[in-house]
Enzyme design. Sequence first.
Site, PDB file in Angstrom:
ATOM      1  CB  CYS A 157      -1.001   0.029   1.191  1.00  0.00           C
ATOM      2  SG  CYS A 157      -2.100  -1.335   1.062  1.00  0.00           S
ATOM      3  CG  HIS A 216      -3.311   3.416   1.630  1.00  0.00           C
ATOM      4  ND1 HIS A 216      -3.472   3.218   0.267  1.00  0.00           N
ATOM      5  CD2 HIS A 216      -3.339   2.472   2.511  1.00  0.00           C
ATOM      6  CE1 HIS A 216      -3.795   1.619   0.356  1.00  0.00           C
ATOM      7  NE2 HIS A 216      -3.890   1.386   1.692  1.00  0.00           N
ATOM      8  CG  ASN A 229      -6.593  -0.594   0.252  1.00  0.00           C
ATOM      9  OD1 ASN A 229      -5.880  -0.170  -0.548  1.00  0.00           O
ATOM     10  ND2 ASN A 229      -6.095  -1.149   1.427  1.00  0.00           N
TER      11      ASN A 229
END
Length: 330
Positions: free
Chosen positions: A117, A257, A287
């Site tokens: 990520c 993020h 996500n």
Amino acid sequence: MSQKIRAAITAVGGFVPDDKLTNADLEKMVDTSDEWIKTRTGVSERRILKGENKGTSDLGAPAILNLCQKRGLDPSEIECIICCTVTGDMTFPATANIIADKIGAINAWSFDLGAACSGFLYGVTTGASLIESGRYTKVVVVGADKMSAIVDYSDRTTCILFGDGAGAILLEPSKDETGILDSILRSDGSGAQYLHMKAGGSLKPASIETVTRKEHFIYQEGQAVFKFAVKGMADVSAELIERNNLTGNDIAWLVPHQANKRIIDATANRMGLSPEKVMLNIERYGNTTSGTIPLCLWEWESKLKKGDNIVLAAFGGGFTWGATLIKWSY
Ligand code: UT7
């Protein structure tokens, strides 16, 4: 003495597939509810790349083409492509190579960067360093992930979180005082136990047993990752603005993020930022791993003003985490 070259983001592009997977759809697949998903994560729907023979390169290629079209750049002018991903089309060759071929970036060298990520943040610093070295003037960083390829849609603790998408930026030498100013990046491999994919690598190659045991999907101990993420992302973001003698008041935008709305809120809080300064697309895309941050820049581009101080921040598998300070260039 020659002047220090600084890298600037001079264009952004993005791509999300049309197909949506909503919370209502997931309610039919696993024991969950729209209310639980929204309050615990902030996600309402995600995009899914459907169709035979479609991989992460089919997200990254259109994102870069979108950028080229907006900037009036021919793909043959790109010198280097860094594809940040954990869901490459294949183990090898690099998805960046496949993307370069698909878009006609015939003069670019290209490679993949895997930092889960935090991949896009790592890519920004790597790409900026190539510009700062003086050897390159047009570097593309694309964050692209087809997370639906590694999500177990019978596991309610992970299938609600992830989606597919890609965002890209062009880095060029800055013409003024704007550009990528500073960055703090960290990693800690002892965190691997909490977030990983068990099989398919050299440690445990694919076998009938690994498939039967569902070891080719994301394994995550959510609560443990959550605790590290809240601390990690907030700590580096606060450290970054402090060491640049800035406070929350000087920051125009936080681009976090998008793993969980509660992690994002904690980071904004710690930096002393009000919610309207925080870019959020988790509700619509979930996500998208390496895609989250550049997709935010892509969607918010028209609101960004030259000279805006922007902080990008991420936490993810590895563990990897970090924050980057940018003075927006256009
Ligand atoms: O981007 C990479 C980095 N990843 C992250 O940053 C993710 C970090 N972790 C998280 O975002 C959160 O931990 C999750 C969203 C994954 C889980 O939220 P949580 O608030 O930590 O929930 P939990 O794991 O503590 O589970 C609470 C309860 C449990 O039930 P019991 O044991 O209290 O009866 C779970 O079984 O919620 C249950 N649960 C669900 N219920 C309905 C777990 N998943 C679901 C679900 N629907 N989808």
